[in-house]
Design a protein around this motif. Structure first.
Motif, PDB file in Angstrom:
ATOM      1  N   ALA A 147      36.796 -18.606 -77.858  1.00 58.84           N
ATOM      2  CA  ALA A 147      35.793 -18.702 -76.790  1.00 58.84           C
ATOM      3  C   ALA A 147      34.536 -19.391 -77.304  1.00 58.84           C
ATOM      4  CB  ALA A 147      35.451 -17.304 -76.269  1.00 58.84           C
ATOM      5  N   ARG A 148      34.109 -19.038 -78.519  1.00 54.25           N
ATOM      6  CA  ARG A 148      32.920 -19.679 -79.082  1.00 54.25           C
ATOM      7  C   ARG A 148      33.192 -21.145 -79.404  1.00 54.25           C
ATOM      8  NH1 ARG A 148      29.194 -18.629 -84.525  1.00 54.25           N
ATOM      9  NH2 ARG A 148      27.380 -19.659 -83.610  1.00 54.25           N
ATOM     10  N   GLY A 149      34.356 -21.414 -79.997  1.00 49.60           N
ATOM     11  CA  GLY A 149      34.714 -22.795 -80.318  1.00 49.60           C
ATOM     12  C   GLY A 149      34.779 -23.665 -79.074  1.00 49.60           C
ATOM     13  N   GLY A 150      35.283 -23.079 -77.975  1.00 49.68           N
ATOM     14  CA  GLY A 150      35.364 -23.810 -76.720  1.00 49.68           C
ATOM     15  C   GLY A 150      33.990 -24.159 -76.184  1.00 49.68           C
ATOM     16  N   ALA A 151      33.078 -23.197 -76.236  1.00 49.40           N
ATOM     17  CA  ALA A 151      31.718 -23.421 -75.726  1.00 49.40           C
ATOM     18  C   ALA A 151      30.993 -24.482 -76.553  1.00 49.40           C
ATOM     19  CB  ALA A 151      30.929 -22.106 -75.746  1.00 49.40           C
ATOM     20  N   ILE A 152      31.084 -24.373 -77.869  1.00 48.70           N
ATOM     21  CA  ILE A 152      30.401 -25.321 -78.757  1.00 48.70           C
ATOM     22  C   ILE A 152      31.001 -26.719 -78.613  1.00 48.70           C
ATOM     23  CG2 ILE A 152      30.004 -25.943 -81.176  1.00 48.70           C
ATOM     24  CD1 ILE A 152      29.799 -22.917 -81.765  1.00 48.70           C
ATOM     25  N   GLY A 153      32.327 -26.799 -78.666  1.00 49.17           N
ATOM     26  CA  GLY A 153      33.000 -28.099 -78.604  1.00 49.17           C
ATOM     27  C   GLY A 153      32.757 -28.824 -77.300  1.00 49.17           C
ATOM     28  N   ASP A 154      32.863 -28.091 -76.185  1.00 50.53           N
ATOM     29  CA  ASP A 154      32.687 -28.727 -74.880  1.00 50.53           C
ATOM     30  C   ASP A 154      31.239 -29.172 -74.685  1.00 50.53           C
ATOM     31  OD1 ASP A 154      34.074 -29.514 -72.498  1.00 50.53           O
ATOM     32  OD2 ASP A 154      32.981 -27.973 -71.415  1.00 50.53           O
ATOM     33  N   ALA A 155      30.294 -28.351 -75.125  1.00 58.38           N
ATOM     34  CA  ALA A 155      28.873 -28.717 -75.004  1.00 58.38           C
ATOM     35  C   ALA A 155      28.559 -29.934 -75.871  1.00 58.38           C
ATOM     36  CB  ALA A 155      27.992 -27.543 -75.407  1.00 58.38           C
TER      37      ALA A 155
END
Length: 562
Positions: A147-155
């Motif tokens: 979930a954190r990786g998704g938020a950071i990567g997409d941003a």
């Protein structure tokens, strides 16, 4: 120029360099070279809008007191036709610059002119960049780290797009290797159990409820057809069915999280089309491998690593490292990306040096590969740390998180700190409808502006063009502070893209919201002189634009009512 802050900084640099050259030519000081002019924003308003410490840096080579140098620089500066109102010297030799009011007016005009595109810059100039993130093993549901990786990567991908890069979001499907073997054995155990055959899960296997669910689904579809099959064939059928289902579920969950990928890349393809074998062969031919204990090793120590690593095991099967080298060669050579950014968990830190070394061995500049290492997430609920274990199946999944706190809060919270900082995710705070909740605080600022505009429209006040407003009337400190912050969005995008730091954008928009709320509490828009109302209306519309642009960038909802 779309970045008005950069324009002012460029003006300051140009003024200072010309002043120093003039002073040297006049014999007022002697130096061999002009140092890099570093411009900062003072924390205290009394020290101006921008400041430099150039005089202190020059002191040694000029053989002169820093304050004396600063005074010479200021006395020789020509600030005509610039956005600088006043320059003074402070302390031991800081030079402070104060901007003209026209800077604030130009900022608001630029926001209106650029509208939805305000904040966009073009430092990337169409350079092809790939951001690979999440890439969770498709052996079960996604967890908090994903979930954190998704938020950071997409941003980060969105910020790079805003910065003028040609961005591709990619998910790497790890569908071969040891974890898939363990996945197969775990599925087989559950399948046979359902058929009344006693069996124990292999050490290191998967114990989650999702494994049982997949085995039940498989049984419903195929019955006991595979009961008497050879174990290898039975596992293969179970894995093929379950991987497809799990990948579909991963896509659904990421979609619910507001993330859409451009490419889903299968590791298996690299094995099937010979790319893994070819890259091993290439490293061999270049003399970067050797054999030991029946295995083939990569000479990582030639490229600064602490130790060498196995490329091909003694059983002849390539390691994960071999697959990953082939995968990155595919990114750079086959698909032609100029810049590749991987977002990995901190437990993969030992994999960075080998990967960069392998790129160098293949003739690819390792500086074209960047890896963001992401620290762990601790989930806090009711003031207690929630224990999580993927192996035992006791875990909070990405889907659980979205259902409990919503995608907006999750994405905002995960991007409030840099990737290399550990995060305590407070689920109770993330659900709270108060100004203590950062995402609520920002969204409420947007909704509050929309409410003011609606009320004015209901009273017959038309939102006119900016040309009809006298922006020089915006003289209150809270007004000026807010406008100055709006001016910084293009600069923040530039820095966040260059430093791969999406948390800068989250912090920036929190500052905008805070400054807006301060403005709202001290300055009325309704019930004031009509000309002042028009000017303040321009300001709040510009603020709404900035908040919405940033929330859109982060793929977070910008509500008009709350």
């Amino acid at each position: 120029m779309d970045n008005i802050v950069q324009r002012v900084k460029d003006e300051i640099k140009d003024m200072v360099i010309k002043s120093i050259k003039k002073a040297v030519d006049s014999g007022l000081m002697s130096i061999e070279e002009i140092p890099e002019i570093e411009i900062e924003e003072p924390k205290e308003k009394q020290y101006g809008d921008f400041a430099i410490n150039t005089a202190m840096i020059m002191s040694k080579q000029a053989k002169m007191a820093p304050r004396k140098i600063a005074e010479i620089i200021v006395n020789n500066i020509n600030k005509e036709d610039s956005l600088i109102e006043k320059i003074d010297v402070a302390g031991p030799g800081f030079i402070n610059f104060y901007i003209k009011t026209i800077y604030l007016e130009e900022t608001l005009k630029l926001v209106y002119e650029r509208n939805k595109d305000y904040g966009r810059v073009n430092i990337g100039k169409g350079k092809k960049v790939q951001v690979e993130f999440v890439s969770a093993n498709p052996t079960g549901p996604m967890h908090m780290g994903n979930a954190r990786g998704g938020a950071i990567g997409d941003a980060l991908a969105s910020i790079l797009d805003y910065a003028g890069y040609d961005v591709t979001r990619e998910f790497y499907i790890n569908d071969v290797g040891n974890q898939i073997e363990k996945f197969g054995y775990s599925l087989e155990t559950r399948y046979l159990e359902l058929l009344g055959v006693k069996s124990e899960i292999l050490e290191g296997g998967y114990h989650g409820e999702d494994i049982i669910d997949r085995a039940k689904e498989f049984l419903e579809l195929y019955g006991d057809r595979y009961k008497d099959y050879p174990s290898e064939d039975r596992r293969k059928a179970l894995v093929e069915y379950s991987l497809k289902k799990n990948i579909e579920k991963i896509k659904e969950d990421l979609n619910a999280y507001g993330i859409e990928y451009d490419v889903w890349f299968s590791e298996k393809i690299l094995h099937d089309n010979g790319e893994v074998d070819n890259v091993i062969k290439e490293l061999k031919e270049k003399g970067y491998t050797y054999e030991k204990d029946g295995a083939i090793w990569f000479k990582e120590t030639l490229f600064g690593a602490d130790k060498d690593d196995v490329l091909v095991r003694a059983n002849g099967y390539p390691t994960y490292l071999a697959s990953d080298i082939a995968y990155h060669k595919n990114k750079f050579i086959t698909r032609g990306y100029d810049w590749v950014i991987d977002i990995w968990g901190a437990d993969h830190h030992g994999h960075v040096a080998p990967m960069k070394g392998a790129m160098k061995a293949l003739g690819i500049n390792p500086d074209r590969l960047d890896v963001l290492l992401m620290q762990l997430v601790r989930l806090i609920k009711g003031g207690e740390v929630v224990k999580m274990s993927k192996r035992t199946g006791r875990m909070v999944t990405l889907r659980d998180l979205i259902e409990e706190v919503g995608k907006d809060a999750a994405k905002f919270f995960f991007n409030m700190r840099s990737a290399d900082s550990a995060v305590d995710f407070d689920m109770d705070l993330a659900k709270e409808q108060s100004n203590e909740n950062p995402v609520f605080y920002v969204q409420y600022a947007h909704a509050r502006i929309c409410s003011i505009i609606r009320q004015l429209e209901e009273e017959g006040v038309k939102i006119r063009d900016i040309e009809n407003a006298d922006l020089s009337l915006l003289k209150e400190e809270t007004e000026k502070d807010l406008i100055k912050k709006l001016a910084y969005l293009p600069e923040e995008v530039t820095i966040a893209a260059k430093t791969m730091a999406p948390h800068r954008i989250t912090r920036y928009i929190l500052d905008v919201a805070s400054l807006f709320h301060s403005f709202y509490n001290s300055c009325r828009v309704k019930g004031v002189d009509e000309n002042l109302m028009k000017a303040r209306l321009v300001l709040i519309v510009a603020t709404r634009t900035v908040i919405k642009n940033v929330l859109d960038m982060l793929k977070i909802t910008a509500p008009e009512k709350m």
